[in-house]
Design a protein around this motif. Sequence first.
Motif, PDB file in Angstrom:
ATOM      1  N   HIS A 156      -1.075   1.913  -1.245  1.00  0.00           N
ATOM      2  CA  HIS A 156      -0.076   1.953  -0.919  1.00  0.00           C
ATOM      3  C   HIS A 156       1.046   1.402  -0.677  1.00  0.00           C
ATOM      4  O   HIS A 156       1.763   1.799  -0.847  1.00  0.00           O
ATOM      5  CB  HIS A 156      -1.030   2.365   0.579  1.00  0.00           C
ATOM      6  CG  HIS A 156       0.169   2.813   1.474  1.00  0.00           C
ATOM      7  ND1 HIS A 156       1.137   4.305   1.605  1.00  0.00           N
ATOM      8  CD2 HIS A 156       1.595   2.237   2.314  1.00  0.00           C
ATOM      9  CE1 HIS A 156       2.122   3.798   2.349  1.00  0.00           C
ATOM     10  NE2 HIS A 156       3.008   2.990   2.514  1.00  0.00           N
ATOM     11  N   PHE A 157       0.876  -0.433  -0.785  1.00  0.00           N
ATOM     12  CA  PHE A 157       1.843  -1.540  -1.584  1.00  0.00           C
ATOM     13  C   PHE A 157       2.500  -0.377  -1.947  1.00  0.00           C
ATOM     14  O   PHE A 157       3.555  -0.913  -2.518  1.00  0.00           O
ATOM     15  CB  PHE A 157       1.876  -2.180  -0.855  1.00  0.00           C
ATOM     16  CG  PHE A 157       2.557  -3.288  -0.569  1.00  0.00           C
ATOM     17  CD1 PHE A 157       3.881  -3.341   0.473  1.00  0.00           C
ATOM     18  CD2 PHE A 157       2.474  -4.153  -2.006  1.00  0.00           C
ATOM     19  CE1 PHE A 157       4.772  -4.453   0.062  1.00  0.00           C
ATOM     20  CE2 PHE A 157       3.637  -4.765  -2.128  1.00  0.00           C
ATOM     21  CZ  PHE A 157       5.408  -4.932  -0.955  1.00  0.00           C
TER      22      PHE A 157
ATOM     23  N   GLU B  55       3.843   2.588  -3.612  1.00  0.00           N
ATOM     24  CA  GLU B  55       4.338   4.331  -3.248  1.00  0.00           C
ATOM     25  C   GLU B  55       5.888   3.306  -1.865  1.00  0.00           C
ATOM     26  O   GLU B  55       6.181   2.840  -2.374  1.00  0.00           O
ATOM     27  CB  GLU B  55       3.278   4.586  -2.045  1.00  0.00           C
ATOM     28  CG  GLU B  55       2.791   5.597  -2.180  1.00  0.00           C
ATOM     29  CD  GLU B  55       1.528   6.035  -1.211  1.00  0.00           C
ATOM     30  OE1 GLU B  55       1.864   6.888  -0.391  1.00  0.00           O
ATOM     31  OE2 GLU B  55       0.573   6.134  -1.997  1.00  0.00           O
ATOM     32  N   HIS B  56       4.897   1.989  -1.424  1.00  0.00           N
ATOM     33  CA  HIS B  56       6.124   1.515  -0.208  1.00  0.00           C
ATOM     34  C   HIS B  56       7.270   0.636  -1.134  1.00  0.00           C
ATOM     35  O   HIS B  56       7.775   0.517  -0.544  1.00  0.00           O
ATOM     36  CB  HIS B  56       4.981   0.410   0.795  1.00  0.00           C
ATOM     37  CG  HIS B  56       6.019  -0.510   1.721  1.00  0.00           C
ATOM     38  ND1 HIS B  56       6.375   0.543   2.981  1.00  0.00           N
ATOM     39  CD2 HIS B  56       6.288  -1.018   1.894  1.00  0.00           C
ATOM     40  CE1 HIS B  56       7.557  -0.356   3.486  1.00  0.00           C
ATOM     41  NE2 HIS B  56       7.055  -1.710   3.083  1.00  0.00           N
TER      42      HIS B  56
ATOM     43  N   ARG C 119       9.076   2.218  -2.709  1.00  0.00           N
ATOM     44  CA  ARG C 119      10.221   3.720  -1.659  1.00  0.00           C
ATOM     45  C   ARG C 119      10.993   2.513  -1.720  1.00  0.00           C
ATOM     46  O   ARG C 119      12.634   2.303  -1.818  1.00  0.00           O
ATOM     47  CB  ARG C 119       9.758   3.563  -0.497  1.00  0.00           C
ATOM     48  CG  ARG C 119      10.287   4.511  -0.128  1.00  0.00           C
ATOM     49  CD  ARG C 119       9.717   5.245   1.229  1.00  0.00           C
ATOM     50  NE  ARG C 119       9.159   5.030   2.171  1.00  0.00           N
ATOM     51  CZ  ARG C 119       7.253   5.099   1.619  1.00  0.00           C
ATOM     52  NH1 ARG C 119       6.845   5.562   1.344  1.00  0.00           N
ATOM     53  NH2 ARG C 119       6.542   3.754   2.774  1.00  0.00           N
ATOM     54  N   ARG C 120      11.242   0.645  -0.872  1.00  0.00           N
ATOM     55  CA  ARG C 120      11.960   0.343  -0.613  1.00  0.00           C
ATOM     56  C   ARG C 120      13.194  -0.879  -1.698  1.00  0.00           C
ATOM     57  O   ARG C 120      13.800  -1.269  -1.000  1.00  0.00           O
ATOM     58  CB  ARG C 120      10.896  -1.039   0.265  1.00  0.00           C
ATOM     59  CG  ARG C 120      10.142  -0.350   1.410  1.00  0.00           C
ATOM     60  CD  ARG C 120      11.149  -0.253   2.693  1.00  0.00           C
ATOM     61  NE  ARG C 120      11.486  -1.635   3.565  1.00  0.00           N
ATOM     62  CZ  ARG C 120      12.774  -2.068   3.481  1.00  0.00           C
ATOM     63  NH1 ARG C 120      14.190  -1.068   2.915  1.00  0.00           N
ATOM     64  NH2 ARG C 120      12.660  -3.034   4.297  1.00  0.00           N
TER      65      ARG C 120
ATOM     66  N   LEU D  36       7.962  -7.210   2.967  1.00  0.00           N
ATOM     67  CA  LEU D  36       7.180  -6.343   2.832  1.00  0.00           C
ATOM     68  C   LEU D  36       5.780  -5.814   3.177  1.00  0.00           C
ATOM     69  O   LEU D  36       5.468  -4.798   3.648  1.00  0.00           O
ATOM     70  CB  LEU D  36       7.984  -5.378   1.145  1.00  0.00           C
ATOM     71  CG  LEU D  36       9.307  -5.783   0.799  1.00  0.00           C
ATOM     72  CD1 LEU D  36       9.574  -5.314  -0.242  1.00  0.00           C
ATOM     73  CD2 LEU D  36      10.343  -4.864   1.783  1.00  0.00           C
ATOM     74  N   LYS D  37       5.138  -6.581   2.621  1.00  0.00           N
ATOM     75  CA  LYS D  37       3.688  -6.298   2.561  1.00  0.00           C
ATOM     76  C   LYS D  37       3.473  -6.792   4.570  1.00  0.00           C
ATOM     77  O   LYS D  37       2.464  -5.880   4.916  1.00  0.00           O
ATOM     78  CB  LYS D  37       2.816  -7.110   2.124  1.00  0.00           C
ATOM     79  CG  LYS D  37       2.379  -7.389   0.820  1.00  0.00           C
ATOM     80  CD  LYS D  37       1.603  -8.162   0.370  1.00  0.00           C
ATOM     81  CE  LYS D  37       1.178  -7.674  -0.854  1.00  0.00           C
ATOM     82  NZ  LYS D  37      -0.418  -8.380  -1.345  1.00  0.00           N
TER      83      LYS D  37
ATOM     84  N   GLU E 170       5.231  -4.705   6.048  1.00  0.00           N
ATOM     85  CA  GLU E 170       5.759  -3.441   7.400  1.00  0.00           C
ATOM     86  C   GLU E 170       4.936  -2.449   6.778  1.00  0.00           C
ATOM     87  O   GLU E 170       4.540  -1.443   7.784  1.00  0.00           O
ATOM     88  CB  GLU E 170       6.910  -3.363   6.293  1.00  0.00           C
ATOM     89  CG  GLU E 170       7.690  -3.696   6.332  1.00  0.00           C
ATOM     90  CD  GLU E 170       9.324  -3.884   5.694  1.00  0.00           C
ATOM     91  OE1 GLU E 170      10.478  -4.163   5.813  1.00  0.00           O
ATOM     92  OE2 GLU E 170       9.286  -2.694   4.807  1.00  0.00           O
ATOM     93  N   THR E 171       3.442  -2.763   6.456  1.00  0.00           N
ATOM     94  CA  THR E 171       2.713  -2.204   5.890  1.00  0.00           C
ATOM     95  C   THR E 171       0.548  -2.938   6.422  1.00  0.00           C
ATOM     96  O   THR E 171      -0.296  -1.950   6.175  1.00  0.00           O
ATOM     97  CB  THR E 171       2.525  -1.801   4.653  1.00  0.00           C
ATOM     98  OG1 THR E 171       1.804  -2.990   3.601  1.00  0.00           O
ATOM     99  CG2 THR E 171       3.342  -0.896   4.658  1.00  0.00           C
TER     100      THR E 171
END
Length: 220
Positions: free
Chosen positions: A28-29, A32-33, A36-37, A83-84, A86-87
């Motif tokens: 997902h990271f 996707e994530h 997007r970021r 960023l990591k 965040e998920t």
Amino acid sequence: MPSLPWSDIDTVLLDMDGTLLDLHFDNHFWLEHLPRRYAELHGMSLAMAQLELTPLFERNAGKLQWYCLDFWSAELKLSVRELKLETAHLIALRPDAGTFLAAIRQAGKRVVMITNAHRDSLSLKLERVELAPYFERLISSHDYGFPKESPQFWDALRADLRFDPARSLFIDDTLPILRSARDFGVAHLLAVKEPDSRKGPKDTAEFAAVGDYRDLIAGL
């Protein structure tokens, strides 16, 4: 999946991501994530971000820098660590892994984690999942300067641990890494049937695969 000859196994070497931890967090990271970021931070569309990132990912796959948060932070001009976080709520232990780890420790096996994860990524995950007490050592390939795909990693591991490959079990969800271990002489090898709980079973080619770790405990 064949039963394991536990009397012939002294050392158990275990991967982390996709093997003990659900690979959903990492997939997902990165897929996707992060795109997007990256798109948001650089003022571009998601499609354009993916067009930029995909060849970068493909060019570095399987190399040590692929697993290095410092490399990606510099390459992408953003803080991958932040960023990591965040998920991080998606980080999860496989439901059967804790039972397996407790059983092999209790049976007196030498249990060592060997992961390609960067030390910062490893620390992030250990803060959320209690894995460390099960292991004699937690080894990152960054400690040696070679990824697990490389023969040099295995040479460094043997020099460090003084383990006997012929009396060792290694479980990993990545086929090139399992093949590297086989070439080195690790006698007992298992792939993982479903590394990402959201994606279903994967083809593990020539390797037998574990679906539920509790099935491995028989005969300990």
